[in-house]
Design an enzyme around this catalytic site. Structure first.
Site, short mmCIF file in Angstrom:
data_model
loop_
_atom_site.label_atom_id
_atom_site.label_comp_id
_atom_site.label_asym_id
_atom_site.label_seq_id
_atom_site.Cartn_x
_atom_site.Cartn_y
_atom_site.Cartn_z
CE LYS A 113 -24.46 -109.47 -71.52
NZ LYS A 113 -24.54 -110.07 -72.85
C1 LIG Z 1 -25.48 -110.12 -73.85
C2 LIG Z 1 -25.13 -110.77 -75.14
C3 LIG Z 1 -25.89 -110.54 -76.32
C4 LIG Z 1 -27.13 -109.67 -76.33
O1 LIG Z 1 -26.85 -108.32 -76.17
P1 LIG Z 1 -28.01 -107.31 -75.75
O2 LIG Z 1 -27.33 -106.03 -75.44
O3 LIG Z 1 -28.64 -107.92 -74.51
O4 LIG Z 1 -28.97 -107.22 -76.86
C5 LIG Z 1 -25.48 -111.16 -77.48
N1 LIG Z 1 -24.41 -111.99 -77.51
C6 LIG Z 1 -23.67 -112.23 -76.41
C7 LIG Z 1 -22.52 -113.17 -76.51
C8 LIG Z 1 -24.00 -111.64 -75.19
O5 LIG Z 1 -23.26 -111.91 -74.10
#
Ligand SMILES: *Cc1c(COP(=O)(O)O)cnc(C)c1O
Length: 499
Positions: A113
């Site tokens: 993120k």
């Molecule tokens: C948010 C997240 C995901 C999923 O990503 P998306 O963009 O929502 O598909 C996968 N792994 C981790 C560790 C995340 O924080």
């Protein structure tokens, strides 16, 4: 470049407006009117550039109303060696011949993120200014874990913004709670809510739509905004690292310019994999995308059948950031697959709202299956994959990445497709220490250990350093310990803003 709503193409705004607004007025998502193109020659040139330059090249294609100086400013605030451990920002690790791990977790909160939330605050404040808005932006976030901390880190001490994060008191891990309770910054606040994630989420939605509150905010020179994953300003920075990975593979001689690769993404809200799809539409040579899910495999079924059906059991898994039954960003994908048929997209979204399911047309399904495969791996498979990868390659991966690797292994065994493949890695293994340590050393190794003992043990077993931001939590003072009833969340906001 203009942006239009997935539910009404007539609604068209600048990129600054799209980022400021987040969601279109008709509840659709903003998509670019046309997708900018990168020639192979231009892609080849990226190989000699640093990440920050690569970011500038890609972002400038979409954010055409930003000046070069504005973009440079945003990028230089976000992607620094200090915040990401090195100026590689998103390094590619060779797991073995033909398999490469794109590590997206070197940022301040150890999860992917950060790749978007480190730059979003700067894109947002620039957008606010460019659209003539004078109010201070107040970001409200309800979080089930990773997003809240990443948003706090991204917005902390960014001039012209304040941020308040609500998390469910009994719905986040101990380390996530600590990460938020010890948050630095003069413009941040964190509050626990008695209830679950849905309670926190509906509370935030209520505050967003409370007219009296909006009025009061305006009088004090404030305006609410959100940092959630449907904002175009969160999606566009994610396109960069797929080009960057390809450029790194060219630079290291692993692939030749023009060679197609496969991309595997552990998916929840469909944001990360959608960014890869945009890269492909721009000209990145991709043969196939693999959308990897855990037990919450609504996307696997959708890709295989063309029917999206969220009416199913919800599972709590060891890859919690993928525990999602409504993948909001899928709407953008459907828009592009249907060649911008806004009426069709609207009707599917209404059906999803009304009965929890919809079926796309045969043409859309065909176009999707021509380039996307879906697969899922359960917790047991993911755990086994963590152990196997450590034994075979000496590489330690987190639970989300393990889902992607397990799905890839299945795909490769079934299809014999040996195309060189990039697997997106979305979190540091230390962030999910308990599961990772169990996978490596067995149940006995974790029993009775608190978070910090687990971090220490994982370091001992793997020889990897504990990420600084996690190690530091132990001695950081807790600044935020307030707990609020869900009906009292507005009071928390008013208190923080001194309204
Ligand atoms: C948010 C997240 C995901 C999923 O990503 P998306 O963009 O929502 O598909 C996968 N792994 C981790 C560790 C995340 O924080």
């Amino acid at each position: 470049m203009q942006f239009q709503s997935t539910r009404n193409r007539q609604l068209s705004v600048s990129s600054a407006q799209a980022i400021k607004q987040g969601l279109s007025a008709d509840s659709g998502l903003f998509v670019p009117k046309s997708i900018p193109q990168m020639t192979l020659e231009e892609i080849g040139k990226l190989a000699q550039m640093k990440y920050s330059m690569r970011a500038k090249v890609i972002l400038s294609r979409y954010l055409t109303d930003f000046t070069e100086e504005e973009l440079e400013h945003c990028i230089s605030q976000a992607y620094t060696a200090e915040k990401f451990g090195s100026d590689q920002i998103a390094p590619v690790h060779k797991l073995c011949d033909g398999q490469y791990i794109l590590e997206l977790w070197h940022g301040p909160t150890c999860a992917f993120k950060d790749m978007a939330l480190q730059i979003l605050p700067h894109l947002l404040t620039a957008s606010v200014k460019k659209t003539g808005e004078t109010a201070q932006v107040v970001i409200l976030v309800a979080t089930s874990g990773d997003t809240g901390k990443a948003a706090l880190e991204g917005f902390r001490d960014v001039a012209g913004t304040k941020i308040i994060v609500f998390y469910p008191q009994s719905g986040v891990s101990e380390i996530q709670k600590l990460q938020m309770a010890t948050q630095d910054g003069g413009n941040v606040s964190v509050a626990a809510v008695i209830g679950n994630f849905d309670d926190a989420q509906s509370g935030v939605k209520q505050i967003f739509t409370d007219e009296a509150c909006k009025q009061l905010m305006a009088e004090h020179g404030y305006k609410f905004s959100s940092a959630n994953s449907i904002n175009w300003g969160r999606l566009v920075p994610q396109i960069v690292y797929y080009f960057s990975a390809y450029a790194d593979l060219i630079k290291s001689g692993e692939i030749t310019l023009g060679e197609s690769i496969n991309i595997v993404v552990p998916t929840g809200n469909f944001g990360n994999i959608l960014a890869a799809y945009y890269a492909y539409c721009m000209g990145l040579p991709v043969k196939r995308f693999l959308c990897a899910s855990n037990e919450n495999n609504v996307l696997t079924d959708f890709i295989r059948t063309g029917t999206y059906d969220k009416n199913r059991a919800f599972y709590t898994t060891i890859s919690p950031s993928m525990d999602i039954l409504i993948s909001s960003n899928l709407e953008r994908f459907l828009y592009h697959l249907s060649n911008g048929d806004d009426a069709l997209v609207s009707s599917w979204m209404s059906e999803l709202q009304a009965k929890g399911s919809y079926t796309v047309t045969p043409a859309v399904k065909e176009r999707m299956q021509a380039i996307f495969s879906g697969g899922f791996a359960d917790s047991k498979q993911a755990m086994a994959t963590i152990g196997k990868c450590y034994q075979s390659f000496g590489y330690v991966m987190d639970t989300h990445t393990a889902v992607a690797k397990a799905v890839y292994d299945d795909y490769r065994a079934q299809t014999g497709d040996l195309t060189k493949t990039v697997i997106a890695s979305t979190a540091s293994p230390f962030k999910f220490n308990q599961s990772v340590l169990t996978a490596l050393s067995g149940e006995a190794a974790v029993s009775g250990k608190d978070e910090f003992a687990l971090l220490d043990s994982l370091q001992e077993v793997t020889g990897l350093p504990i990420p600084k931001s996690l190690a530091e939590l132990k001695n950081k003072p807790k600044r935020f310990q307030d707990v609020w009833a869900k009906d009292d969340m507005l009071s928390a906001v008013k208190g923080f803003l001194q309204l």
